[in-house]
Design a protein around this motif. Structure first.
Motif, PDB file in Angstrom:
ATOM      1  N   LYS A   1     -17.446  76.554  21.106  1.00 37.83           N
ATOM      2  CA  LYS A   1     -17.912  77.300  19.937  1.00 37.83           C
ATOM      3  C   LYS A   1     -17.656  76.440  18.714  1.00 37.83           C
ATOM      4  O   LYS A   1     -16.511  76.148  18.369  1.00 37.83           O
ATOM      5  N   ALA A   2     -18.738  76.006  18.072  1.00 39.22           N
ATOM      6  CA  ALA A   2     -18.610  75.108  16.934  1.00 39.22           C
ATOM      7  C   ALA A   2     -19.655  75.478  15.883  1.00 39.22           C
ATOM      8  O   ALA A   2     -20.358  76.488  16.003  1.00 39.22           O
TER       9      ALA A   2
ATOM     10  N   LYS B   1     -31.036  57.788  20.425  1.00 40.45           N
ATOM     11  CA  LYS B   1     -30.511  58.764  21.387  1.00 40.45           C
ATOM     12  C   LYS B   1     -30.507  60.166  20.778  1.00 40.45           C
ATOM     13  O   LYS B   1     -30.537  60.343  19.559  1.00 40.45           O
ATOM     14  N   LEU B   2     -30.453  61.168  21.659  1.00 37.68           N
ATOM     15  CA  LEU B   2     -30.389  62.555  21.213  1.00 37.68           C
ATOM     16  C   LEU B   2     -29.071  62.816  20.491  1.00 37.68           C
ATOM     17  O   LEU B   2     -28.011  62.366  20.938  1.00 37.68           O
ATOM     18  N   ASP B   3     -29.136  63.574  19.404  1.00 34.08           N
ATOM     19  CA  ASP B   3     -27.951  63.805  18.570  1.00 34.08           C
ATOM     20  C   ASP B   3     -27.197  65.046  19.064  1.00 34.08           C
ATOM     21  O   ASP B   3     -27.201  66.100  18.419  1.00 34.08           O
ATOM     22  N   VAL B   4     -26.531  64.890  20.201  1.00 31.75           N
ATOM     23  CA  VAL B   4     -25.815  66.007  20.811  1.00 31.75           C
ATOM     24  C   VAL B   4     -24.661  66.472  19.925  1.00 31.75           C
ATOM     25  O   VAL B   4     -24.422  67.676  19.766  1.00 31.75           O
ATOM     26  N   GLY B   5     -23.939  65.526  19.326  1.00 28.10           N
ATOM     27  CA  GLY B   5     -22.791  65.892  18.493  1.00 28.10           C
ATOM     28  C   GLY B   5     -23.160  66.806  17.347  1.00 28.10           C
ATOM     29  O   GLY B   5     -22.451  67.780  17.057  1.00 28.10           O
TER      30      GLY B   5
ATOM     31  N   LEU C   1     -12.526  70.209  18.830  1.00 26.64           N
ATOM     32  CA  LEU C   1     -13.491  69.233  19.321  1.00 26.64           C
ATOM     33  C   LEU C   1     -13.217  67.849  18.725  1.00 26.64           C
ATOM     34  O   LEU C   1     -12.888  67.721  17.547  1.00 26.64           O
ATOM     35  N   GLU C   2     -13.388  66.834  19.571  1.00 24.46           N
ATOM     36  CA  GLU C   2     -13.265  65.455  19.115  1.00 24.46           C
ATOM     37  C   GLU C   2     -14.552  64.978  18.466  1.00 24.46           C
ATOM     38  O   GLU C   2     -14.536  64.327  17.428  1.00 24.46           O
ATOM     39  N   SER C   3     -15.694  65.279  19.119  1.00 28.80           N
ATOM     40  CA  SER C   3     -16.960  64.748  18.615  1.00 28.80           C
ATOM     41  C   SER C   3     -18.146  65.681  18.834  1.00 28.80           C
ATOM     42  O   SER C   3     -19.184  65.494  18.219  1.00 28.80           O
ATOM     43  N   GLY C   4     -18.001  66.660  19.746  1.00 31.19           N
ATOM     44  CA  GLY C   4     -19.133  67.488  20.125  1.00 31.19           C
ATOM     45  C   GLY C   4     -20.054  66.814  21.121  1.00 31.19           C
ATOM     46  O   GLY C   4     -21.064  67.380  21.532  1.00 31.19           O
ATOM     47  N   GLU C   5     -19.706  65.596  21.549  1.00 34.58           N
ATOM     48  CA  GLU C   5     -20.536  64.855  22.512  1.00 34.58           C
ATOM     49  C   GLU C   5     -20.203  65.230  23.960  1.00 34.58           C
ATOM     50  O   GLU C   5     -20.771  64.685  24.896  1.00 34.58           O
ATOM     51  N   ILE C   6     -19.259  66.110  24.170  1.00 36.86           N
ATOM     52  CA  ILE C   6     -18.831  66.700  25.442  1.00 36.86           C
ATOM     53  C   ILE C   6     -17.874  65.799  26.223  1.00 36.86           C
ATOM     54  O   ILE C   6     -16.740  66.196  26.494  1.00 36.86           O
ATOM     55  N   ALA C   7     -18.290  64.592  26.613  1.00 38.55           N
ATOM     56  CA  ALA C   7     -17.422  63.746  27.436  1.00 38.55           C
ATOM     57  C   ALA C   7     -16.117  63.419  26.702  1.00 38.55           C
ATOM     58  O   ALA C   7     -15.028  63.502  27.293  1.00 38.55           O
ATOM     59  N   GLU C   8     -16.209  63.043  25.439  1.00 39.31           N
ATOM     60  CA  GLU C   8     -15.007  62.743  24.659  1.00 39.31           C
ATOM     61  C   GLU C   8     -14.114  63.973  24.527  1.00 39.31           C
ATOM     62  O   GLU C   8     -12.876  63.864  24.510  1.00 39.31           O
ATOM     63  N   ASP C   9     -14.736  65.143  24.440  1.00 39.06           N
ATOM     64  CA  ASP C   9     -13.969  66.376  24.291  1.00 39.06           C
ATOM     65  C   ASP C   9     -13.233  66.736  25.583  1.00 39.06           C
ATOM     66  O   ASP C   9     -12.098  67.220  25.551  1.00 39.06           O
TER      67      ASP C   9
END
Length: 295
Positions: A68-69, A104-108, A135-143
């Motif tokens: 949730k962001a 690239k797609l702006d997932v963050g 959240l670290e970045s919203g990029e999922i893997a980093e989180d």
């Protein structure tokens, strides 16, 4: 069908789970009709749930991930059990954003950077385990990596990817979760850092017709890895008319009577799989009667 493969190093200091989740993310897009950047974010989180669930001890255990962001996607929720069955829901399935400078797609930005990742593990205990991190970045893997570092103190490398075709169909999706176990040496850590540079992106690796075993052999090069187990996984919702009926009953007698009196038939849709369930006036009357009997 998607498959999870898990392996461990010969010295027992490094363990990895790998998945080609293309079929799962394709099914997700078919159900939820997601735009490109939503498919990328949603698909990454679904892939992560499968990888994290691969470490559950029982088939009946489950893990739920929620983000949730402040991004336009809104709430993202996915769940996966120990059998490899996953499902998910996104608050806003269509979000359009410009591509990033690298194309690239702006997932963050779609997910948002100001918010939290919540991890709920139902391990058959009285109460589930609940952890959360900003959240670290919203990029999922980093989180996901940050969650393991801060909440479970497990050094982790998480790689996730989703390639979306121009027609919005899913080209490839996958990921891996590598973790250092207690006792991992400095030499092992250095070798892992060197090896992961050989896979620039998990999806481009799969585009070369590589398999989960190729990922393991590349990332675990020099570790003489042994396969722990492998199993099929899928997008599968466990909803049923009985479950939906229980949810309806929970709204109470007064609201059920209002629905019965105002509608000839009500339609309920599952958020996870879009399946529709219908209830007649007779059905609603039966629910009301059951509530009165249980008083």
């Amino acid at each position: 069908m998607a498959k999870i493969v898990r392996a461990i190093s010969d010295m027992g200091g490094v363990v990895i789970s790998v998945i080609d989740s293309t079929d799962i993310v394709r099914r997700m897009e078919e159900i939820h009709k997601t735009s490109r950047v939503v498919s990328a974010a949603f698909g990454r989180l679904l892939t992560a749930s499968e990888l994290m669930a691969s470490n559950l001890k029982s088939y009946d255990d489950s893990i739920t991930l929620r983000i949730k962001a402040d991004g336009p996607i809104g709430l993202l929720t996915v769940a996966c059990d120990g059998r490899g069955n996953c499902k998910g829901f996104v608050e806003n399935n269509v979000v359009e954003l410009p591509l990033k400078a690298d194309g690239k797609l702006d997932v963050g930005t779609a997910v948002g950077k100001n918010g939290y990742l919540y991890v709920v593990k139902d391990l058959g205990m009285k109460d589930p385990y609940v952890g959360s991190i900003p959240l670290e970045s919203g990029e999922i893997a980093e989180d996901i990596t940050a969650y393991y570092a801060y909440s479970e103190q497990i050094p982790t490398v998480c790689a996730l990817g989703v390639l979306v075709n121009p027609d919005l169909s899913i080209k490839r999706a996958g990921g891996y979760l590598l973790q250092l176990l207690p006792g991992a040496t400095e030499e092992e850590i250095s070798l892992v850092e060197k090896n992961i540079k050989n896979i620039k992106s998990i999806t481009s690796f799969y585009e070369q017709d590589k398999t989960e075993y190729d990922v393991i052999n590349t990332v675990m090069d020099g570790f003489n890895p042994s396969i722990l187990d492998e199993y099929d996984c899928r997008y599968k919702c466990d909803c049923s008319k009985e479950r939906v009926e229980k949810a309806l009953i929970s709204i109470g007698k007064t609201e059920l009577e209002r629905l019965r009196d105002e509608e000839e038939q009500i339609e309920m849709t599952c958020h996870y799989c879009d399946k529709k369930y219908y209830f007649t006036k007779k059905d609603l009357t039966g629910m009301i009667n059951s509530l009165q009997k249980n008083k």
